[in-house]
Design a protein around this motif. Structure first.
Motif, short mmCIF file in Angstrom:
data_model
loop_
_atom_site.label_atom_id
_atom_site.label_comp_id
_atom_site.label_asym_id
_atom_site.label_seq_id
_atom_site.Cartn_x
_atom_site.Cartn_y
_atom_site.Cartn_z
N ALA A 54 0.64 -1.20 -0.01
CA ALA A 54 -0.08 0.04 0.00
C ALA A 54 0.84 1.18 0.05
O ALA A 54 0.52 2.24 -0.64
N GLY A 55 1.89 1.35 0.86
CA GLY A 55 2.75 2.59 0.89
C GLY A 55 3.50 2.73 -0.44
O GLY A 55 3.57 3.74 -0.88
N LEU A 56 4.04 1.65 -1.21
CA LEU A 56 4.62 1.66 -2.42
C LEU A 56 3.58 2.25 -3.47
O LEU A 56 4.05 3.05 -4.22
N MET A 135 6.80 -11.00 -2.99
CA MET A 135 7.83 -10.14 -2.33
C MET A 135 8.95 -9.65 -3.28
O MET A 135 9.29 -8.32 -3.27
N ASP A 136 9.42 -10.65 -4.08
CA ASP A 136 10.53 -10.31 -5.03
C ASP A 136 9.79 -9.20 -6.01
O ASP A 136 10.55 -8.49 -6.31
N TYR A 137 8.73 -9.14 -6.54
CA TYR A 137 8.13 -8.33 -7.34
C TYR A 137 7.91 -7.04 -6.82
O TYR A 137 8.22 -5.91 -7.44
N ARG A 142 9.62 -1.31 -6.32
CA ARG A 142 10.52 -0.23 -5.46
C ARG A 142 11.43 0.30 -6.20
O ARG A 142 11.59 1.36 -6.35
N ASP A 143 12.41 -0.68 -6.65
CA ASP A 143 13.82 -0.27 -7.42
C ASP A 143 13.26 0.57 -8.68
O ASP A 143 13.73 1.55 -8.85
N VAL A 144 12.55 -0.22 -9.69
CA VAL A 144 12.33 0.17 -10.93
C VAL A 144 11.36 1.79 -10.91
O VAL A 144 11.76 2.41 -12.07
#
Length: 490
Positions: A54-56, A135-137, A142-144
């Motif tokens: 949700a935060g992301l 979780m990996d997704y 976050r990174d992309v």
């Protein structure tokens, strides 16, 4: 393509596509909110507490609208939310095709991420999304999108102020600090406004005898033990299965109901009308819908149930509410109307409750928050503690004062976690509609920022002086002939 060997080239190509999609949509928008300071400190425009899904999602939605946000999360990097910590299901419960936090961007979906690495055949063969792969997704998400997450930052106090900001007291590896934010979003998951619901008959037990399904627990310590699991929901089934797989001598599910719910009524109600229309329903309809879903309860996933029933030492005890628990030496005597159970440990699959006192960081404002029982009395027989204690939120998920004027700045704190459901619908934590909720909150905050700074934006418009044309784009016509000359042909 072998799904166990992801293609890094495929993922790199997807990331290139995502950047192109964002460029075609002119996203993110340029930053437009003026910088401000308070007490000599730069103001953070939006501080988000919680770096899970949700935060992301709300951070990304804000970024698309040109609003910068900072996420503060207490967990180490890559372990935000429950997925790689306290969640114990093998797969997600949602259908794999739901787009989750993708915000309407096909190249940001889990499916795009999965197919880029493992191919379409692997996608077609996939039943449900493995929990750790989800979780990996989210780590990739976050990174992309280059989302600003400050990990291992614990919020110790949230204090609304009269001067147009909220003070956050934060503890991190460097010590203690205070951050000032114009708006704060609570994206803290299912227990975001409280904590685990612990039945009264358990509260006086020594802590070594029980754990909640959301606790961090080494299930290996249950090897050889007689375990009781309270409840029959998804978390109870996942906890029971994990205990069995860890070598528990036996697992007794102690289920109050005489039957396990079979139908997920919430799933049957899900459609775009409910997603966008719940927020504008009258109070009685909001209560009626959410109370009905609560009463019917959500059944455990079939796969989770089979994961338990596949063990010969698992027992489903229906119609077996617990009346009392006694400690007898190093074991428990659990009393029920169907008889007593001798157990070594209890796992509580009893969900969560709203409990402001369980979150000391809310102390500066908790007593001022208006909740639904302050504004609405349900029909006789439709009482519901969860709904009654839910915050009565405004259109931008903001808290509202119980008594006007007693807590200035409270409206700058926004609830984007499970307790928002009665006011806004299931938009603030569940995969099906989290993008819709994130966009609603982001758009509402964009409007709020503009309203708060409208004088400055108007002044900027007045002083704007970038010419569209410079006068060389045309040649002025000569004066027209005199009217008399035209009339007499001279």
């Amino acid at each position: 393509m072998n799904p166990s060997t992801p293609s890094t080239a495929g993922l790199a190509a997807l990331e290139t596509r995502l950047r192109q999609d964002l460029a075609w949509l002119e996203l993110p928008a340029k930053r437009w909110i003026p910088e401000r300071t308070v007490d000599g400190h730069a103001l953070v425009n939006v501080a988000i507490i919680g770096g899970g899904m949700a935060g992301l999602a709300v951070s990304a939605a804000l970024g698309h609208l040109g609003i910068d946000a900072v996420i503060y999360d207490q967990s180490p990097r890559g372990f935000e939310g429950p997925w790689a910590t306290t969640a114990r299901m093998e797969t997600l419960r949602s259908p794999k095709q739901l787009t989750g936090p993708a915000l309407g961007l096909p190249s940001l979906t889990f499916r795009a991420w999965f197919e880029a690495q493992f191919g379409t055949q692997a996608w077609d063969a996939l039943d449900k999304i493995p929990r750790l792969q989800w979780m990996d997704y989210l780590r990739w998400y976050r990174d992309v999108l280059d989302i600003d997450v400050r990990n291992e930052h614990r919020i110790t106090a949230i204090t609304p102020r009269e001067d147009g900001c909220v003070a956050l007291s934060i503890t991190n590896a460097a010590g203690n600090e205070t951050v000032f934010a114009r708006h704060v979003i609570l994206a803290m998951g299912r227990d975001g406004l409280g904590g685990p619901a612990v039945p009264a008959f358990v509260r006086d037990l020594p802590r070594r005898f029980y754990a909640h399904s959301s606790d961090a627990l080494d299930y290996g310590t249950l090897r050889g033990k007689r375990v009781g699991v309270i409840g029959a929901g998804a978390s109870a089934m996942d906890s029971a299965a994990t205990a069995l797989e860890a070598g528990a001598a036996s697992v007794d599910l102690l289920i109050r109901r005489t039957d396990i719910p079979r139908i997920n009524k919430g799933k049957g109600a899900g459609n775009p009308g409910l997603t966008h229309g719940h927020v504008v329903l009258p109070d009685d309809w909001k209560w009626r819908i959410r109370h009905y879903i609560n009463v019917q309860q959500v059944p455990p996933p079939r796969g989770s149930t089979l994961r338990v029933s596949g063990h010969a030492n698992a027992r489903f005890n229906l119609g077996t509410p617990i009346t009392d628990v006694e400690v007898t030496g190093n074991a428990l005597q659990v009393h029920t109307p169907k008889g007593d159970f001798a157990l070594d440990f209890l796992l509580l699959g009893t969900g969560f409750r709203i409990d402001w006192t369980a979150r000391p960081e809310f102390a500066p404002f908790a007593r001022h928050v208006r909740v639904w029982k302050d504004r609405y009395a349900p029909p006789a027989g439709d009482d519901d503690i969860e709904l009654a204690d839910s915050p009565d939120l405004g259109p931008v998920f903001e808290f509202q004062e119980k008594t006007a004027g007693e807590c200035p700045g409270l409206e700058r704190i926004h609830c984007f976690c499970a307790p928002a459901t009665l006011s806004h619908g299931a938009l603030s934590g569940d995969i099906p509609a989290v993008s819709d909720g994130a966009k609603r909150l982001a758009q509402g905050l964009a409007a709020t920022f503009y309203r708060e700074d409208v004088e400055l934006h108007y002044a900027n418009m007045e002083t704007f002086a970038e010419p569209e044309i410079d006068g060389t784009e045309w040649t002025p016509a000569p004066p027209p002939p005199a009217l008399a000359d035209q009339a007499f042909g001279s």
